[in-house]
Design a protein around this motif. Structure first.
Motif, short mmCIF file in Angstrom:
data_model
loop_
_atom_site.label_atom_id
_atom_site.label_comp_id
_atom_site.label_asym_id
_atom_site.label_seq_id
_atom_site.Cartn_x
_atom_site.Cartn_y
_atom_site.Cartn_z
N ALA A 133 0.85 -1.19 0.00
CA ALA A 133 0.00 0.00 0.00
C ALA A 133 0.89 1.23 0.00
O ALA A 133 1.96 1.24 0.62
N ARG A 134 0.46 2.26 -0.69
CA ARG A 134 1.21 3.52 -0.72
C ARG A 134 0.96 4.29 0.58
O ARG A 134 -0.19 4.45 0.99
N VAL A 135 2.04 4.75 1.21
CA VAL A 135 1.94 5.43 2.50
C VAL A 135 2.75 6.73 2.47
O VAL A 135 3.64 6.91 1.65
N ARG A 136 2.41 7.62 3.39
CA ARG A 136 3.12 8.90 3.50
C ARG A 136 4.42 8.78 4.26
O ARG A 136 5.31 9.60 4.12
N ASP A 137 4.54 7.76 5.12
CA ASP A 137 5.70 7.63 5.99
C ASP A 137 6.31 6.23 5.87
O ASP A 137 6.28 5.45 6.83
N PRO A 138 6.85 5.89 4.71
CA PRO A 138 7.34 4.52 4.48
C PRO A 138 8.46 4.10 5.41
O PRO A 138 8.69 2.90 5.60
N GLU A 139 9.17 5.08 6.02
CA GLU A 139 10.26 4.72 6.93
C GLU A 139 9.78 3.95 8.15
O GLU A 139 10.57 3.36 8.87
N VAL A 143 9.58 -1.80 3.21
CA VAL A 143 9.33 -1.10 1.95
C VAL A 143 9.75 -1.97 0.78
O VAL A 143 10.81 -2.62 0.82
N ALA A 144 8.92 -1.98 -0.26
CA ALA A 144 9.21 -2.74 -1.47
C ALA A 144 9.64 -1.81 -2.58
O ALA A 144 9.03 -0.76 -2.81
N GLU A 145 10.71 -2.19 -3.27
CA GLU A 145 11.16 -1.48 -4.47
C GLU A 145 10.84 -2.35 -5.67
O GLU A 145 11.19 -3.53 -5.70
N LEU A 146 10.18 -1.77 -6.67
CA LEU A 146 9.77 -2.52 -7.85
C LEU A 146 10.68 -2.19 -9.03
O LEU A 146 11.13 -1.04 -9.18
N GLY A 147 10.93 -3.17 -9.86
CA GLY A 147 11.69 -2.95 -11.08
C GLY A 147 10.80 -2.38 -12.17
O GLY A 147 9.60 -2.18 -12.00
N ASP A 148 11.39 -2.11 -13.33
CA ASP A 148 10.64 -1.56 -14.46
C ASP A 148 9.52 -2.49 -14.92
O ASP A 148 8.53 -2.04 -15.50
N LYS A 163 13.34 4.37 -0.80
CA LYS A 163 13.38 4.61 -2.23
C LYS A 163 12.02 4.35 -2.87
O LYS A 163 11.89 4.38 -4.10
N SER A 164 11.03 4.07 -2.04
CA SER A 164 9.69 3.78 -2.53
C SER A 164 8.70 4.16 -1.44
O SER A 164 9.06 4.22 -0.25
N ASP A 165 7.45 4.41 -1.82
CA ASP A 165 6.40 4.66 -0.84
C ASP A 165 5.47 3.46 -0.71
O ASP A 165 4.38 3.58 -0.17
N LEU A 166 5.93 2.31 -1.19
CA LEU A 166 5.13 1.09 -1.13
C LEU A 166 5.49 0.31 0.14
O LEU A 166 6.56 -0.29 0.23
N ALA A 167 4.59 0.33 1.10
CA ALA A 167 4.81 -0.37 2.36
C ALA A 167 4.18 -1.75 2.33
O ALA A 167 3.15 -1.96 1.68
N LEU A 168 4.81 -2.68 3.03
CA LEU A 168 4.23 -4.01 3.17
C LEU A 168 3.08 -3.96 4.16
O LEU A 168 3.25 -3.57 5.32
N VAL A 169 1.91 -4.32 3.68
CA VAL A 169 0.74 -4.45 4.54
C VAL A 169 0.94 -5.66 5.45
O VAL A 169 1.64 -6.61 5.09
#
Length: 354
Positions: A133-139, A143-148, A163-169
């Motif tokens: 899920a996209r979050v405001r405070d990924p720190e 956190v997941a980083e996705l490739g192209d 390096k991403s705002d995608l947090a692991l739910v």
């Protein structure tokens, strides 16, 4: 498929409430947080459920019992020290064996439950499937980083510079191969066996790790602001149900749940709101997004956007908002007062307001 529900954390971000109570049992919408997860697991057709417990184990055990109230069979698994999510998986290895399982963090809420994700996992059969899920405070999260190509290339636990705002739910689906990963990894700098490291091990070994980015709401209820927001979300889903007593001088506005035995006397309750069983509201205004649990007494007060746990007494408080009160708290007015109060009180607290 089995389920593993994690309920062993210490809940440091919700202290002082969690000095004396399990964070998974704090209610939102007058329902303990863990109940939402157990109901979602049962709705997905999973009945064999292991529950990791720690220092608050007796309280969790007493609340859940044998699981029959949820339609599940429960096995409690002791984890004396919370040494990471991967450590919890290893602790549960005798229960899980090499079976597929869903791991659900007991203080998380996910819109719509988990049935869709379980079916997707069963149909595609990856080695692991994670929700993002996209979050405001990924720190604050893994956190997941996705490739192209949209696939996961790297997972990092609570990075200082995300390096991403995608947090692991807090919901994961695993095949039995996750056991190999959990055995293979070393403790992180935090001294914990991180589930992100275990999933990264699967990726590095060329195994299939699928991801699903959710678009509905998801809440990790680990902080006060998150708990209050979860309460708002849950109350917004309720329909009016009035089983208690409302006298002629009182008014119910909007969507309100009033449990059996509750009494509203010369008061206004403006929903969305929930009033628990045997709670008395007298000469009081209860504003939107307020949950007051069972066996409370509230007199001559104004409360809104707050959560009040059971057997708490509040009297002569002119403006309380954005607050979380524990069990058996006593709050009363004294002579001099500010315009409003924000409170986070642990169980058995006593506060005199000036």
């Amino acid at each position: 498929m089995k389920a593993l529900v994690l309920s062993g954390g210490s809940g440091t971000r919700l202290r002082p409430i969690t000095h004396t109570s399990a964070k998974q049992l704090v209610p939102v919408g007058n329902k303990p947080v863990i109940d939402f997860g157990l109901e979602a697991i049962a709705a997905a057709g999973i009945t064999d459920v292991g529950i990791i417990v720690g220092k608050t184990g007796p309280e969790i055990r007493a609340h859940i019992g044998d699981g029959s109230q949820y339609g599940i069979n429960v096995s409690f698994i002791d984890q004396p020290d919370p040494l990471g999510l991967a450590h919890a998986v290893l602790t549960a290895e005798p229960f899980l064996g090499r079976d597929d399982f869903i791991m659900y963090l007991g203080d998380n809420l996910v819109a719509g439950g988990v049935t869709e994700f379980v079916r997707e996992f069963e149909e595609t059969k990856p080695d692991a499937q994670i929700l993002l899920a996209r979050v405001r405070d990924p720190e604050r999260f893994g956190v997941a980083e996705l490739g192209d190509d949209g696939n996961i290339c790297r997972l990092v636990e609570k990075p200082k510079e995300p390096k991403s705002d995608l947090a692991l739910v807090g919901v994961y689906l695993f095949s039995g191969n996750i056991m190999d990963a959990c055995h293979a990894i070393e403790p992180s700098a935090r001294g914990e066996l991180e589930i992100t490291d275990a999933i990264q091990w699967l990726i590095d070994q060329g195994q299939t790790v699928a991801q699903h980015t959710i678009t509905g709401w998801w809440k990790d209820t680990g902080k006060l602001a998150d708990m209050l927001e979860a309460n708002r979300i849950v109350l917004d889903r309720y329909e009016t149900r009035l089983e208690g007593e409302i006298d002629a001088a009182s008014e119910i506005q909007g969507r309100v749940v009033l449990e059996a035995g509750a009494k509203i006397i010369n008061s206004t309750v403006r929903g969305p709101a929930a009033i628990g069983a045997n709670t008395v509201i007298e000469n009081t205004f209860i504003g939107p997004y307020t949950s007051i649990y069972h066996d409370c007494v509230v007199k001559n007060s104004v409360i809104e956007h707050s959560i009040v746990l059971e057997e708490t007494s509040i009297a002569d408080v002119p403006a309380m908002t954005d607050s979380l009160l524990g069990r058996k708290v006593e709050v009363a007015h004294t002579e001099t007062r500010p315009e409003r109060y924000q409170l986070v009180l642990g169980d058995h607290s006593k506060v005199g307001l000036i």
